[in-house]
Design a protein around this motif. Sequence first.
Motif, PDB file in Angstrom:
ATOM      1  N   GLY A  68     -15.282  50.933  19.082  1.00 25.27           N
ATOM      2  CA  GLY A  68     -15.252  49.714  19.888  1.00 25.27           C
ATOM      3  C   GLY A  68     -16.362  49.623  20.914  1.00 25.27           C
ATOM      4  O   GLY A  68     -17.514  50.005  20.671  1.00 25.27           O
ATOM      5  N   LEU A  69     -16.012  49.114  22.086  1.00 22.43           N
ATOM      6  CA  LEU A  69     -17.010  48.915  23.152  1.00 22.43           C
ATOM      7  C   LEU A  69     -17.629  50.232  23.598  1.00 22.43           C
ATOM      8  O   LEU A  69     -18.843  50.317  23.831  1.00 22.43           O
ATOM      9  N   GLY A  70     -16.813  51.295  23.704  1.00 20.51           N
ATOM     10  CA  GLY A  70     -17.348  52.577  24.163  1.00 20.51           C
ATOM     11  C   GLY A  70     -18.415  53.118  23.238  1.00 20.51           C
ATOM     12  O   GLY A  70     -19.447  53.636  23.691  1.00 20.51           O
ATOM     13  N   ASP A 101     -13.114  61.061  24.175  1.00 17.24           N
ATOM     14  CA  ASP A 101     -12.092  60.236  23.542  1.00 17.24           C
ATOM     15  C   ASP A 101     -10.920  61.122  23.117  1.00 17.24           C
ATOM     16  O   ASP A 101     -11.107  62.303  22.822  1.00 17.24           O
ATOM     17  N   CYS A 150     -10.854  64.413  24.787  1.00 17.16           N
ATOM     18  CA  CYS A 150     -10.410  64.378  26.176  1.00 17.16           C
ATOM     19  C   CYS A 150      -9.493  63.189  26.402  1.00 17.16           C
ATOM     20  O   CYS A 150      -9.808  62.065  26.012  1.00 17.16           O
ATOM     21  N   CYS A 173      -5.947  60.690  30.817  1.00 18.93           N
ATOM     22  CA  CYS A 173      -4.734  60.827  31.654  1.00 18.93           C
ATOM     23  C   CYS A 173      -4.566  62.261  32.166  1.00 18.93           C
ATOM     24  O   CYS A 173      -3.689  62.503  33.008  1.00 18.93           O
ATOM     25  N   VAL A 201      -3.567  55.117  31.497  1.00 14.90           N
ATOM     26  CA  VAL A 201      -4.889  55.090  30.847  1.00 14.90           C
ATOM     27  C   VAL A 201      -5.824  54.120  31.573  1.00 14.90           C
ATOM     28  O   VAL A 201      -6.916  54.480  32.019  1.00 14.90           O
ATOM     29  N   VAL A 241     -14.923  49.507  33.228  1.00 15.62           N
ATOM     30  CA  VAL A 241     -14.671  48.380  32.330  1.00 15.62           C
ATOM     31  C   VAL A 241     -13.301  47.791  32.617  1.00 15.62           C
ATOM     32  O   VAL A 241     -12.275  48.448  32.427  1.00 15.62           O
ATOM     33  N   SER A 289     -11.854  43.569  32.612  1.00 16.10           N
ATOM     34  CA  SER A 289     -11.666  42.487  31.634  1.00 16.10           C
ATOM     35  C   SER A 289     -11.636  41.191  32.416  1.00 16.10           C
ATOM     36  O   SER A 289     -11.417  41.206  33.638  1.00 16.10           O
ATOM     37  N   ILE A 291      -8.552  46.952  19.713  1.00 17.42           N
ATOM     38  CA  ILE A 291      -7.516  46.838  20.755  1.00 17.42           C
ATOM     39  C   ILE A 291      -6.671  45.591  20.590  1.00 17.42           C
ATOM     40  O   ILE A 291      -5.473  45.575  20.873  1.00 17.42           O
TER      41      ILE A 291
HETATM   42  N1  LIG Z   1     -11.614  44.093  23.033  1.00 16.54           N
HETATM   43  C1  LIG Z   1     -11.413  43.195  24.003  1.00 16.54           C
HETATM   44  O1  LIG Z   1     -11.076  42.010  23.766  1.00 16.54           O
HETATM   45  C2  LIG Z   1     -11.597  43.601  25.429  1.00 16.54           C
HETATM   46  C3  LIG Z   1     -11.878  42.617  26.377  1.00 16.54           C
HETATM   47  C4  LIG Z   1     -12.046  42.979  27.705  1.00 16.54           C
HETATM   48  C5  LIG Z   1     -11.951  44.310  28.083  1.00 16.54           C
HETATM   49  N2  LIG Z   1     -11.672  45.248  27.132  1.00 16.54           N
HETATM   50  C6  LIG Z   1     -11.563  46.643  27.579  1.00 16.54           C
HETATM   51  O2  LIG Z   1     -12.602  47.412  26.963  1.00 16.54           O
HETATM   52  C7  LIG Z   1     -12.214  48.800  26.888  1.00 16.54           C
HETATM   53  C8  LIG Z   1     -12.457  49.324  25.488  1.00 16.54           C
HETATM   54  O3  LIG Z   1     -11.612  48.616  24.620  1.00 16.54           O
HETATM   55  P1  LIG Z   1     -11.982  48.312  23.081  1.00 16.54           P
HETATM   56  O4  LIG Z   1     -11.801  46.866  22.876  1.00 16.54           O
HETATM   57  O5  LIG Z   1     -13.270  48.949  22.753  1.00 16.54           O
HETATM   58  O6  LIG Z   1     -10.766  49.064  22.380  1.00 16.54           O
HETATM   59  P2  LIG Z   1     -10.715  50.128  21.190  1.00 16.54           P
HETATM   60  O7  LIG Z   1      -9.260  50.337  20.931  1.00 16.54           O
HETATM   61  O8  LIG Z   1     -11.616  49.696  20.109  1.00 16.54           O
HETATM   62  O9  LIG Z   1     -11.350  51.467  21.849  1.00 16.54           O
HETATM   63  C9  LIG Z   1     -10.682  52.127  22.879  1.00 16.54           C
HETATM   64  C10 LIG Z   1     -11.004  53.613  22.771  1.00 16.54           C
HETATM   65  O10 LIG Z   1     -10.365  54.281  23.850  1.00 16.54           O
HETATM   66  C11 LIG Z   1      -9.745  55.453  23.348  1.00 16.54           C
HETATM   67  N3  LIG Z   1      -8.622  55.863  24.203  1.00 16.54           N
HETATM   68  C12 LIG Z   1      -7.414  55.271  24.295  1.00 16.54           C
HETATM   69  N4  LIG Z   1      -6.622  55.968  25.130  1.00 16.54           N
HETATM   70  C13 LIG Z   1      -7.355  57.027  25.573  1.00 16.54           C
HETATM   71  C14 LIG Z   1      -7.089  58.117  26.437  1.00 16.54           C
HETATM   72  N5  LIG Z   1      -5.886  58.278  27.015  1.00 16.54           N
HETATM   73  N6  LIG Z   1      -8.083  59.008  26.676  1.00 16.54           N
HETATM   74  C15 LIG Z   1      -9.283  58.872  26.079  1.00 16.54           C
HETATM   75  N7  LIG Z   1      -9.597  57.877  25.224  1.00 16.54           N
HETATM   76  C16 LIG Z   1      -8.632  56.961  24.991  1.00 16.54           C
HETATM   77  C17 LIG Z   1      -9.301  55.100  21.939  1.00 16.54           C
HETATM   78  O11 LIG Z   1      -9.087  56.267  21.151  1.00 16.54           O
HETATM   79  C18 LIG Z   1     -10.467  54.247  21.467  1.00 16.54           C
HETATM   80  O12 LIG Z   1     -11.460  55.017  20.840  1.00 16.54           O
HETATM   81  C19 LIG Z   1     -10.736  48.824  27.320  1.00 16.54           C
HETATM   82  O13 LIG Z   1     -10.649  49.229  28.670  1.00 16.54           O
HETATM   83  C20 LIG Z   1     -10.294  47.360  27.191  1.00 16.54           C
HETATM   84  O14 LIG Z   1      -9.238  47.031  28.057  1.00 16.54           O
HETATM   85  C21 LIG Z   1     -11.501  44.953  25.819  1.00 16.54           C
END
Ligand SMILES: NC(=O)c1ccc[n+]([C@@H]2O[C@H](COP(=O)([O-])OP(=O)(O)OC[C@H]3O[C@@H](n4cnc5c(N)ncnc54)[C@H](O)[C@@H]3O)[C@@H](O)[C@H]2O)c1
Length: 329
Positions: free
Chosen positions: A73-75, A93, A120, A123, A163, A193, A195, A247
Motif C-alpha cells: 500500500g502507501l507504505g 511491518d 515489527c 503496538c 495501531v 500519516v 487521513s 485497507i
Molecule cells: N487507503 C486509504 O484510503 C487511506 C486514506 C487515508 C489514509 N490512509 C492511511 O494510510 C496508512 C496506510 O494505509 P494503506 O491504505 O496503505 O493500507 P494497507 O492495508 O494497504 O497497508 C497497511 C500496512 O500496515 C501494516 N500494519 C498493520 N498493522 C500493523 C502493526 N500493528 N504493525 C506494523 N505494521 C502494521 C499492514 O501489514 C500493511 O502492510 C494507514 O494509516 C491508513 O489509515 C489510507
Amino acid sequence: MWGAVVCGDRLSLLLRGALVVTRLRMCSSRVYRALKRSPRQQETASVAALRSIRGPAMSLSGKVAVVTGAAQGLGKAFARVLLKNGTKVALLDVDEDAGAATEAALRDEFGSDATLFLRCDVCSDEEMKNAFQKTLQQFGRLDVVCNNAGIINETNWQKMVDVNLNGVVRGTYLALQHMKKENGGQGGVIINVASMAGLGTIPAVPIYTATKHGVVGFSKALAAASSAAGYGVRINVLCPAFVQTAILSSMQMEETTGQFHSLINMVEKLMNVHGILEVDEVAEALLQLLQDETKNGAVLMMNTKGATYTNLPAAGDSRPAATHSSVVI
Ligand SMILES: NC(=O)c1ccc[n+]([C@@H]2O[C@H](COP(=O)([O-])OP(=O)(O)OC[C@H]3O[C@@H](n4cnc5c(N)ncnc54)[C@H](O)[C@@H]3O)[C@@H](O)[C@H]2O)c1
Ligand SMILES: CCCCC[C@H](O)/C=C/C=C\C=C\C=C\[C@@H](O)[C@@H](O)CCCC(=O)O
C-alpha cells in the motif's frame, strides 16, 4: 436503543460494490480530464505545482529512513519514492511474508544494501525499540521516519486505536530520541500519516476518525514543542482522501442500528467528491512534506483534485481555524 450491529459480509459487499461503481465513475471522469490535457501539460501542471510552493529542499541522497506499514500500500510506495531519491530505507511491518517479498523486490530494483525488512508490530514497545536500533546498526544514522501503519476495524476498536494512534506516538518518540540534536542526533523529519478523516468526519467509522484526529493534533502539538526546544526535527502530517489499497476492502465496520444504508451512502458520496487516488500520487506529496524545509507542523490534505495545506490553528493561536490555505497543487 443504540446498539452496534456487526454487518460483516453484507456491508463489505455493499461497500465493495460502491467502490467498484465509484471507481468506474472516477476512472471515466479522470480519463476525461486527462484526455482534455496533453501529456506535457499534465506533467508540467503536476510537477510545477508541486515544486512551485516548495521552500528550500532537503536532499534525501545518503539519508536513512524508517517507514512503518511498508510491506504494501502507501507504505511501500513511500519506501520506493525514498529509495528513488537515494535514501536507504528500513521497512517495518507486522506482515512477515509481504514484508520479505517487498524487501526482495526493492532490493532487485535499488540494490541489496538499499533496504532492510524488519518484522515489527508498532503496538510493541520492545519490537519498535529493537527495529530502530537495528536500523541504526545497519545504516549508521536516522534522518526520516514515516509513521504510516494503520488499520480500519471498528469492531476491534481497541486494536485500531493501538495501531493508528499509539503506534504513531511510539514511532514519533523513538524518532525524536534518535534524531534530536540534544541527544547528539543530526535532526531530521517525521511524517505521520493521518487521513482526511482526521480533518473532518466519516460517520461510518467514528473511532477510525478519532484516531486520525488524534494523529493530527498530536503531530501539530509536538511540532510546536520541537521548534520551541530546538530539537532540529520537523514533524508534519499527510492527510490523503481515499487511496486504492487493501485497507478499504479489508475493513470491518460496525455501525449503529438502522442507519446502515445512510452510512454507506455517505461513504459513497465522499468517494464521489474526493475520488480515489493512486499510491504513487500520495508518495509525491510525501516528498514535498519531507523536502520542504519550511514545513514544520504542516498538514497536507489531498484528493484527486490536488493537495492543499490546511491552516489549523497553531498552539496558543486563539483565532478560529481557517481550514484551507490559498495554495492548491
Ligand atoms: N487507503 C486509504 O484510503 C487511506 C486514506 C487515508 C489514509 N490512509 C492511511 O494510510 C496508512 C496506510 O494505509 P494503506 O491504505 O496503505 O493500507 P494497507 O492495508 O494497504 O497497508 C497497511 C500496512 O500496515 C501494516 N500494519 C498493520 N498493522 C500493523 C502493526 N500493528 N504493525 C506494523 N505494521 C502494521 C499492514 O501489514 C500493511 O502492510 C494507514 O494509516 C491508513 O489509515 C489510507
Ligand atoms: C469508510 C471508509 C474509510 C476510509 C478511510 C481513509 O482514511 C479514507 C478517507 C478518505 C476521505 C475522507 C474524507 C472526509 C471528508 C469530510 O470529513 C470533510 O468534512 C473533510 C473536510 C476537511 C477540510 O476541508 O479541512
